[in-house]
Design a protein around this motif. Sequence first.
Motif, short mmCIF file in Angstrom:
data_model
loop_
_atom_site.label_atom_id
_atom_site.label_comp_id
_atom_site.label_asym_id
_atom_site.label_seq_id
_atom_site.Cartn_x
_atom_site.Cartn_y
_atom_site.Cartn_z
N LEU A 168 0.82 -1.21 0.00
CA LEU A 168 0.00 0.00 0.00
C LEU A 168 0.86 1.27 0.00
CD1 LEU A 168 -2.81 -1.06 2.50
CD2 LEU A 168 -2.97 -0.86 0.02
N ARG A 169 1.98 1.23 0.70
CA ARG A 169 2.88 2.39 0.66
C ARG A 169 3.42 2.61 -0.73
NH1 ARG A 169 4.44 4.94 5.22
NH2 ARG A 169 3.97 3.97 7.24
N ALA A 170 3.66 1.51 -1.44
CA ALA A 170 4.15 1.63 -2.81
C ALA A 170 3.08 2.23 -3.72
CB ALA A 170 4.59 0.26 -3.33
N GLU A 178 -2.79 9.14 5.46
CA GLU A 178 -4.10 9.79 5.37
C GLU A 178 -5.19 8.81 4.92
OE1 GLU A 178 -6.68 12.93 5.86
OE2 GLU A 178 -4.55 12.82 6.34
N LYS A 179 -4.88 8.00 3.92
CA LYS A 179 -5.86 7.03 3.42
C LYS A 179 -6.18 5.99 4.50
CE LYS A 179 -4.85 7.25 -1.56
NZ LYS A 179 -6.24 7.31 -2.07
N LEU A 180 -5.13 5.54 5.21
CA LEU A 180 -5.34 4.53 6.24
C LEU A 180 -6.18 5.09 7.38
CD1 LEU A 180 -4.33 1.60 6.48
CD2 LEU A 180 -2.57 2.41 8.03
N SER A 181 -5.96 6.35 7.73
CA SER A 181 -6.76 6.97 8.78
C SER A 181 -8.21 7.09 8.35
CB SER A 181 -6.20 8.36 9.11
OG SER A 181 -4.89 8.25 9.62
N ILE A 217 -14.62 3.75 -0.97
CA ILE A 217 -15.84 4.09 -0.25
C ILE A 217 -15.62 5.33 0.62
CG2 ILE A 217 -17.47 3.29 1.52
CD1 ILE A 217 -17.02 0.47 0.54
N THR A 218 -14.45 5.41 1.22
CA THR A 218 -14.11 6.56 2.07
C THR A 218 -14.14 7.86 1.27
OG1 THR A 218 -12.72 5.16 3.46
CG2 THR A 218 -12.37 7.53 3.61
N LYS A 219 -13.61 7.82 0.06
CA LYS A 219 -13.59 9.03 -0.77
C LYS A 219 -15.00 9.45 -1.14
CE LYS A 219 -10.75 7.56 -3.94
NZ LYS A 219 -9.92 7.59 -5.16
N ASP A 220 -15.83 8.47 -1.58
CA ASP A 220 -17.21 8.79 -1.95
C ASP A 220 -17.98 9.31 -0.74
OD1 ASP A 220 -16.67 8.01 -4.50
OD2 ASP A 220 -17.52 6.01 -4.28
N PHE A 221 -17.74 8.70 0.40
CA PHE A 221 -18.42 9.10 1.63
C PHE A 221 -18.01 10.52 2.01
CE2 PHE A 221 -18.23 9.54 6.24
CZ PHE A 221 -19.54 9.31 6.58
N GLY A 222 -16.72 10.82 1.87
CA GLY A 222 -16.22 12.14 2.23
C GLY A 222 -16.73 13.22 1.32
N GLU A 223 -16.85 12.92 0.03
CA GLU A 223 -17.32 13.92 -0.93
C GLU A 223 -18.77 14.26 -0.68
OE1 GLU A 223 -16.56 12.34 -4.75
OE2 GLU A 223 -14.40 12.38 -4.52
N ALA A 224 -19.55 13.28 -0.25
CA ALA A 224 -20.98 13.51 -0.02
C ALA A 224 -21.23 14.21 1.31
CB ALA A 224 -21.73 12.18 -0.04
N LYS A 225 -20.25 14.06 2.26
CA LYS A 225 -20.45 14.62 3.60
C LYS A 225 -19.23 15.45 3.98
CE LYS A 225 -22.63 12.52 6.70
NZ LYS A 225 -23.07 11.64 7.80
N ALA A 234 -11.97 12.79 5.96
CA ALA A 234 -10.57 12.48 5.66
C ALA A 234 -10.49 12.18 4.18
CB ALA A 234 -10.11 11.29 6.49
N PHE A 235 -10.07 13.18 3.36
CA PHE A 235 -10.03 13.00 1.92
C PHE A 235 -8.60 12.65 1.51
CE2 PHE A 235 -14.15 14.31 2.13
CZ PHE A 235 -14.28 15.57 2.72
N THR A 236 -8.49 11.67 0.66
CA THR A 236 -7.17 11.08 0.42
C THR A 236 -6.63 11.31 -0.98
OG1 THR A 236 -8.29 9.00 -0.14
CG2 THR A 236 -7.56 9.28 2.15
#
Length: 286
Positions: A168-170, A178-181, A217-225, A234-236
Motif C-alpha cells: 500500500l505504501r508503494a 491519510e488514506k489509512l486513517s 468508499i471513504t472518498k465517496d463518503f467524504g465527498e458527499a459529507k 478524511a479525503f485522500t
Amino acid sequence: MSDEMTATSEEVVETEAETPEVEPQAEEQKEETWRDGLPDDLQGVKTLEKFKDVDALAKGYVHLEKYFDGTIKIPGENATAEEVERYYAKLGRPDTPDEYDFEKPEIPDGMNYDEHMEGEFLKKAHGMGLNSKQVNDLYGWYNAQSKDMFVQHQVAQENNIQKAEIELRADWGRQYEEKLSGIQRLVDQYASGEEKQYLETSGFGNDPHVAKFLDKITKDFGEAKHLGDPKINAFTDPDSAQRAKDAFYRDTESDDYKAYFSESHPRHNEVVKMLDRWNNTIHGDE
C-alpha cells in the motif's frame, strides 16, 4: 566211564548243593502323604505335589484369592453396564467428570481459553473410562497444539500486515497515512464490535485489495459529507480535497464555516486542522 568223569560229576553235585537259597526281597513301602485322601481324579495332579501339607495348600489358596482380588478383568462384549463401570473405576476413573485432576494450560496473550470445550472434553473422557493421568496427558497435548497453532497464526498475521503495508505504501505513496486513517474512521463509524473483531482476527482487514476497496468508499463518503465532524472528513486524493474545500467556502451558513472563522467556537481548532489536511492533500509538501 572213567574215574575222571565220575569225579567231575561228583564235584558239580557237591557245588550245587552248597549254593545258598536267595530269599525274595520285600516290596518298598510307598510313603503316605496328605494327598492320599483325595479323590482319584486328583491323585495325579502334579500342581498339588508342591504343597507339603494341607496348611501349605490353604495358605497358597488364600494368596491366590488376594492376587485375583487385585487384578482387573477386561469386560467382554456381553458385559453389563455395571461391570463396565466397575472396570473403569478400577482403572482409576473418577466418579464424575468434575472430579478429574488435571493441569490447566497457560494461555498466551490474545488467546481465549474455551471453558465449554474443556467441559465437553471431560465428559467425553469420562465416558471413555479415562483416568486423571490419561486426561492430563491428552488434554496437555491438545492445548500445546492449540497454543502452537495460535502463535503460528499470530506470526502469519504480522507477516501479512507487513506485506500489506509495503504494497500500500508503494501504491499510495505520501497519502498512505491519510488514506489509512480515513479507512479506520470509516470502520469505527459503521462496523459493529463483532465485525471489527472479524476484520482483525480473520486477516481480512489486512488484505491490500480490501484496503483499496474501502478507500474508494471513504472518498465517496467524504465527498458527499464534506460538512460535519472533521474526523469523518478524511479525503485522500487532491481532487476530492479540492471539491470539499470549494464546497466548504460556498456553504457560509454551515457550522464548519462559522467555526473556522470564529476562534471562540468550540470546534474552531478541529475545523482548522480539517482545512490544513485538505490543503496538504491538494498541495503536498510545496
